[in-house]
Design a protein around this motif. Sequence first.
Motif: not given
Length: 136
Positions: A97-124
Amino acid sequence: MSLTWKEISLNEEMILEKLPIEKVQLVKYAGASGDFNMIHQDEETALKVGLPKIIAHGMLSMGFLGEHLKDIVGENGFVKNLKVQFRGMVFIEDKVICKAIAKKKNEQEKLIDLDILAETAEGRVVTKGSASIKYY
């Protein structure tokens, strides 16, 4: 799941669930990557080196995260950067399961910084990192 700039909110979690890892997928990935280490294809070899079963290539989980980011931005922009740390093994038959969480949006540059994570269905947690997507 292509999202526009305005559709992404800070701290929003975007999820991509992959089908369970199958041996044929690992064989195909070995051909594409050139990594033919038998721990990714042969259970006897995996057991012989102390693994409980066949493991997926580490870069496969990074590829899943890249695919997830590409799906998020779609034709609206591109993945500007992607950095990961491998935290654990993905075994054959694991569902990633892949997750991406938007952490910062730079309106001027139209850039979004994200934290990303891949885990198993069991949460590992198997892969963790950061990325940026740039919108046109």
